[in-house]
Design a protein around this motif. Structure first.
Motif: not given
Length: 358
Positions: A32-36, A74-87
């Motif tokens: 969804r963030l555009g990563h291949d 994604t630099r997100d511990e929620f794998l970019a699945l939440g409404t805000a990233p978890s650093r």
């Protein structure tokens, strides 16, 4: 590091495999963030076309590599699945905040309050009854893309972290989910090791209240070791053995690890005797859990075959013999039934092993 040439080859076991619906869910945020997704799958040594096949499975090790790759990307511990990233580092800090608590109840309460400081993630809560405690998700993650997967991961990781903290496997009484049963609902019993129900009013798990008074047995040194191996230990640790199906799986997996060649997987009557039940009782209990001895045996062979091909160390003919097939052609027919392709074609779709062996 790569295994020394003089070492005995590692024989992949029949660890329960992970369906491609979970692979697609883990990738969804990055896509969804555009990563291949292809480089992410290749890092995990997952064939790029595999996630599109609902019959396919990946090994726990492949799935762990994929989760790590998505987290890095994604630099997100929620794998970019939440409404805000978890650093990155948030989960580690939560663990450090909990490890010094006197008992599990205090630790879980602290973990819930810790994540309550950050937006976008699961709202965790303990709900106490007279004899039972519910660990629940109070926010409705169903409204998020792939929010169900994030909710399920939160429950799985919490349960295994809590068990690690007290040095004992916490027996869950049940798990329930506030959404309809998906097509792969049968896999949830293996994930949580307890009865599972869908269409409930909330998402959570139930456990006996006495677990909350258990003292924490882990220290900072042990936590550092756990975090170095995360998320592998928390995603892959099972050892539930609380269902008849899991007991049968363990018996059959043990036979695959024996040195005797060719392997002879035990018949239902032998396994029934080992479990101290009659063959008829074993059949009845497996049927109540939605499976059969033949089906479990078939799944054990399938999972061991896929694990071996992913590891890339074992010739196909030797693999067929190890799994107890009378001849390679019988193994080829079974593998085609499992995956829709041949062992050789499947192996050719795997990315080459990196020099580090990862």
């Amino acid at each position: 590091m790569r295994e020394p040439a003089s070492a005995a080859p590692l024989i992949p076991t029949a660890e329960p495999m992970i369906g491609t619906h979970f692979v697609r869910a883990a990738l969804a945020g990055a896509v969804r963030l555009g990563h291949d997704p292809v480089p992410l799958l290749q890092t995990a040594r997952i064939p790029p076309l595999l996630p599109g096949d609902d019959r396919a499975r990946v090994t726990p090790e492949q799935f762990t590599r994929l989760v790590r790759a998505v987290r890095r990307t994604t630099r997100d511990e929620f794998l970019a699945l939440g409404t805000a990233p978890s650093r990155p580092g948030t989960f580690a800090m939560m663990c450090h905040a909990c490890v010094g608590c006197p008992d599990l109840g205090t630790a879980v309460d602290r973990a819930a309050r810790f994540y309550g400081l950050f937006p976008g993630g699961p709202a965790l809560a303990l709900e106490h009854g007279a004899e039972e405690t519910v660990f629940a998700l109070r926010n409705d993650l169903r409204r998020l893309p792939e929010g169900r997967f994030l909710a399920e991961c939160a429950l799985v990781v919490w349960h295994r972290l809590a068990s690690w903290l007290i040095g004992r496997r916490i027996a869950l009484g049940w798990a329930e989910f506030a959404y309809p049963a998906p097509p792969y609902a049968a896999e949830y019993g293996r994930m949580f090791g307890c009865p599972v129900r869908f269409g409930a009013r909330r998402t959570g798990v139930g456990l006996a209240r006495h677990w909350l008074s258990a003292p924490l047995l882990r220290d900072e040194a042990g936590l550092a070791d756990l975090l170095r191996r995360a998320p592998a230990d928390l995603l892959l640790r099972r050892d539930y053995g609380t269902t008849v199906t899991e007991q049968v799986r363990r018996a059959l997996s043990g036979a695959l690890r024996e040195d005797r060649r060719p392997v002879r997987l035990p018949e239902a009557t032998e396994t029934a005797a080992r479990l101290a039940v009659s063959p008829a009782t074993l059949r009845r209990r497996l049927a109540a859990e939605g499976t059969s001895y033949r089906r479990v045996k078939d799944q054990i062979r399938r999972d061991a075959a896929l694990a071996s091909l992913a590891a890339g160390r074992e010739p196909t003919a030797e693999l067929a013999a190890r799994l107890g097939f009378s001849e390679p052609t019988a193994f080829h027919r079974a593998f085609h039934r499992w995956t829709g392709t041949t062992p050789g074609a499947y192996r050719r779709t795997l990315p080459p092993t990196s020099p580090s062996g990862v």
